[in-house]
Write a protein that holds these residues in place. Sequence first.
Motif, PDB file in Angstrom:
ATOM      1  N   GLU A 148       1.034  -2.118  20.468  1.00  0.00           N
ATOM      2  CA  GLU A 148       0.741  -3.541  20.366  1.00  0.00           C
ATOM      3  C   GLU A 148       2.039  -4.347  20.246  1.00  0.00           C
ATOM      4  O   GLU A 148       3.103  -3.789  19.968  1.00  0.00           O
ATOM      5  N   THR A 149       1.923  -5.656  20.425  1.00  0.00           N
ATOM      6  CA  THR A 149       3.072  -6.548  20.317  1.00  0.00           C
ATOM      7  C   THR A 149       2.994  -7.321  19.011  1.00  0.00           C
ATOM      8  O   THR A 149       1.986  -7.962  18.712  1.00  0.00           O
ATOM      9  N   ASN A 215       2.660  -8.614  27.471  1.00  0.00           N
ATOM     10  CA  ASN A 215       1.280  -8.175  27.218  1.00  0.00           C
ATOM     11  C   ASN A 215       0.575  -9.030  26.176  1.00  0.00           C
ATOM     12  O   ASN A 215      -0.448  -8.623  25.613  1.00  0.00           O
ATOM     13  N   ASN A 237      -3.528 -12.582  21.856  1.00  0.00           N
ATOM     14  CA  ASN A 237      -4.527 -11.747  22.503  1.00  0.00           C
ATOM     15  C   ASN A 237      -5.847 -11.807  21.739  1.00  0.00           C
ATOM     16  O   ASN A 237      -5.917 -12.267  20.597  1.00  0.00           O
TER      17      ASN A 237
END
Length: 341
Positions: A148-149, A215, A237
């Motif tokens: 994940e970011t 992303n 997200n």
Amino acid sequence: MTIINNQIILAERPNGMPDQNTFRFVQQDVGELKEDQVLVRTLFVSVDPYMRGRMQDAESYVEPYKVNEVIEGGAIGEVIDSRSGRFQQGDVVIGMFGWQEYYVATDKELRKIDPSLAPISTHLGILGMTGLTAYFGLLDIGQPKEGETVVISGAAGAVGSVVGQIAKIKGAHVVGIAGSNEKVQYLKEDLKFDEAINYRSTDNMEAALKATCPNGIDVYFDNVGGEISDAVFTQLNRYARIPVCGAISAYNLEKLDLGPRVQTMLIKKSALMQGFTVGNYADRFNEGAVQLGQWLQEGKLKYRETIKEGFENIPNAFLDLFKGNNVGKLLVKVADHQYRK
């Protein structure tokens, strides 16, 4: 022998940015010790952004400072006299005795620390409240998963720098936002962040975030609020998590801070935004301290301290917090450890 205690008190409540008129230096004689009391000589004092909020006469998660009383905050000292069976001369202790050179404490107000494990200053930083704030805020609320970011604002500060390193330990893609090229270099080269953004020299934060977070953003550790956070929110997200640790961009504003409304964005992304203070996790402090200490010993965590010298420089050091002059934890060294065992 009479000991003169130099103290710094809150002289007036600031409107906007504090200045030298906010503080006043006073002196007071140190009295005789009573049973179960100890006399502590201050070695290091912590200055922290949350102290600005306590200067306001407003309800919060902690009581406001009182005018004409000593500024309370984390400090490390050494016991120079004791009438307690729990402490002896030379013990290094930590407590909330704040901006004064000496403090008469009951033995229940202090916690002994071991100087042989790490430099004693780390107990006000990476092994203390700032490290614990990073640990619990990221892992309990942010819950980063491998791949994940994670984006951190105020990333070169005491909390943010630890957050990013823990996120890397958990396998995340880590992007830090800071306020100078020196800090960006520190984040990428020393702390091994994947990317870093200098917000002061960036004309379009949304574009910079899209480039460094291809992303999207899964976890945003918010230390600053304001326009930086507004830009981050556009890149979230689905099911993103936002631990809200601080809002330093608004602490010295004279009027209510206004910005984009986040409710619609949170609904669209099914995102979680949760404020917290480290005190929420008081019953788990030992868990966090043990894990932080282990990572530090294993070389998985690094830290940097900005240390100012001299009791008289405490107010200036505090004001530096709002100028972004520090890298890592900002401390003031008041005295050298005298009674080394």
